[in-house]
Design a protein around this motif. Structure first.
Motif, PDB file in Angstrom:
ATOM      1  N   VAL A 273      -1.680  -5.096  -4.288  1.00  0.00           N
ATOM      2  CA  VAL A 273      -2.602  -4.622  -3.259  1.00  0.00           C
ATOM      3  C   VAL A 273      -3.972  -5.270  -3.372  1.00  0.00           C
ATOM      4  O   VAL A 273      -4.501  -5.830  -2.399  1.00  0.00           O
ATOM      5  CB  VAL A 273      -2.731  -3.078  -3.304  1.00  0.00           C
TER       6      VAL A 273
ATOM      7  N   VAL B 246       0.827  -1.215   0.000  1.00  0.00           N
ATOM      8  CA  VAL B 246       0.000   0.000   0.000  1.00  0.00           C
ATOM      9  C   VAL B 246       0.860   1.263   0.000  1.00  0.00           C
ATOM     10  O   VAL B 246       0.579   2.205  -0.758  1.00  0.00           O
ATOM     11  CB  VAL B 246      -1.000   0.003   1.177  1.00  0.00           C
TER      12      VAL B 246
ATOM     13  N   LEU C 268       7.605   0.173  -7.954  1.00  0.00           N
ATOM     14  CA  LEU C 268       6.372   0.645  -7.323  1.00  0.00           C
ATOM     15  C   LEU C 268       5.146   0.033  -7.991  1.00  0.00           C
ATOM     16  O   LEU C 268       4.182  -0.367  -7.314  1.00  0.00           O
ATOM     17  CB  LEU C 268       6.291   2.177  -7.394  1.00  0.00           C
ATOM     18  N   SER C 269       5.171  -0.068  -9.316  1.00  0.00           N
ATOM     19  CA  SER C 269       4.030  -0.612 -10.059  1.00  0.00           C
ATOM     20  C   SER C 269       3.787  -2.083  -9.715  1.00  0.00           C
ATOM     21  O   SER C 269       2.637  -2.507  -9.534  1.00  0.00           O
ATOM     22  CB  SER C 269       4.253  -0.464 -11.570  1.00  0.00           C
TER      23      SER C 269
ATOM     24  N   ALA D  19       2.485  -2.234  -6.155  1.00  0.00           N
ATOM     25  CA  ALA D  19       1.118  -1.699  -6.117  1.00  0.00           C
ATOM     26  C   ALA D  19       0.119  -2.683  -6.718  1.00  0.00           C
ATOM     27  O   ALA D  19      -1.032  -2.769  -6.268  1.00  0.00           O
ATOM     28  CB  ALA D  19       1.060  -0.363  -6.864  1.00  0.00           C
TER      29      ALA D  19
ATOM     30  N   LEU E 237       1.915   1.868  -3.485  1.00  0.00           N
ATOM     31  CA  LEU E 237       0.806   2.399  -4.274  1.00  0.00           C
ATOM     32  C   LEU E 237       0.611   3.889  -4.018  1.00  0.00           C
ATOM     33  O   LEU E 237       0.422   4.678  -4.947  1.00  0.00           O
ATOM     34  CB  LEU E 237      -0.476   1.633  -3.939  1.00  0.00           C
TER      35      LEU E 237
ATOM     36  N   LYS F  14       3.323   5.985  -5.630  1.00  0.00           N
ATOM     37  CA  LYS F  14       3.079   6.028  -7.077  1.00  0.00           C
ATOM     38  C   LYS F  14       1.931   6.989  -7.411  1.00  0.00           C
ATOM     39  O   LYS F  14       2.025   7.780  -8.365  1.00  0.00           O
ATOM     40  CB  LYS F  14       2.756   4.632  -7.596  1.00  0.00           C
TER      41      LYS F  14
END
Length: 308
Positions: free
Chosen positions: A200, A44, A193-194, A197, A47, A50
């Motif tokens: 999640v 999280v 990060l992608s 994310a 996410l 980002k």
């Protein structure tokens, strides 16, 4: 109509899969806790960083943000009064119930659905509400929980712990990227990060399914139904009334991002706080379960209405 329902089935299936694994005792609550810790400390926050680093501040519709914040406050207070006065719950539990209603399951469930069905402007409003919840709502709830469970609150220690909270820390990091105008597009940072994310939604829904499998007795009761009605029916009505009175925007299509979040089920972040403040999560889990099942109808309606 069938296309919309078909698009929602993966989210239902992942939750059901977690439920089955829990019922078969392949996984238990300790495994769900590990998954939730991964979400809380790693996925999280990735996410959130980002969302902020790649957010267009100029596209944020503040009438939606403020309308939603006022609605959250009103519904949170109503939830607190219902649970503390009528259902005779303790003050810490009632505060967590307020958070359960004020928050939506927007990170795990609603944001990925928004990205499927809506254009960038609506996605931006939903993302902005998520960030607002992380900064304002969680900070306020954390403060009142500290106040209700401890006789003397050390303000300096509270602020220090607040800034070390993974959600708040990730917001600060994201803002640094934004303020320093650091472009992370097509970089290893964005890739990392992608990928995190992307975990999640499936991990969160799977963990919810596991937890729900251990609390299936007497799921539909006065408390779980009352909270679900407040979250899924009363909340969007209050939001539209606030939008109408304050911003002359009383139709869902005029505040689509805020309206779409308002029909989402109860927030699952409250489960983490239950462990931190020794509150039994049993009834809260049941309310999350009932509101999640019922939200299939409200989300379906909102998508159909807003995408006409």
């Amino acid at each position: 109509m069938f296309t919309i329902f078909l698009g929602l089935t993966p989210f239902i299936f992942i939750t059901f899969l977690g439920f089955v694994f829990g019922k078969l005792k392949v996984l238990d609550l300790s495994h769900a806790k590990i998954l939730n810790l991964f979400l809380f400390y790693i996925a999280v926050p990735a996410l959130i960083i980002k969302l902020i680093a790649q957010n267009e501040i100029g596209q944020v519709d503040f009438k939606q943000i403020f309308s939603y914040l006022i609605m959250q406050s009103i519904c949170g207070i109503i939830a607190y009064l219902i649970t503390s006065k009528y259902f005779k719950r303790s003050i810490p539990e009632s505060i967590i119930w307020a958070l359960t209603v004020a928050l939506s399951n927007h990170v795990t469930l609603l944001l990925p659905i928004t990205e499927i069905y809506f254009q960038q402007n609506v996605i931006t409003q939903v993302a902005s509400i998520i960030l607002m919840d992380g900064i304002i709502l969680l900070s306020i709830i954390a403060f009142f929980l500290e106040l209700s469970t401890k006789q003397n609150v050390n303000l300096f220690k509270f602020i220090k712990n607040l800034f070390l909270n993974p959600f708040i820390l990730s917001i600060i990091i994201g803002l640094l990227f934004l303020l320093l105008n650091l472009n992370i597009d097509q970089t290893p940072i964005e890739y990392t990060l992608s990928k995190l994310a992307a975990c999640v939604s499936p991990v969160g829904l799977f963990a919810i399914g596991i937890i729900l499998s251990f609390y299936t007795k007497n799921v539909i009761n006065k408390l779980s139904v009352s909270i679900s009605v407040l979250k899924l029916v009363i909340s969007p009505i209050i939001l539209l009334l606030i939008g109408l009175v304050i911003f002359n925007a009383g139709l869902p299509a005029e505040i689509p991002g805020a309206f779409f979040v308002s029909v989402a089920p109860c927030g699952v972040t409250s489960i983490v706080l239950c462990a931190a403040y020794n509150v039994s999560p049993e009834n809260i889990i049941k309310a999350i379960f009932v509101s999640t099942i019922a939200s299939i109808g409200t989300i379906f309606f909102a998508i159909k209405y807003l995408t006409l």
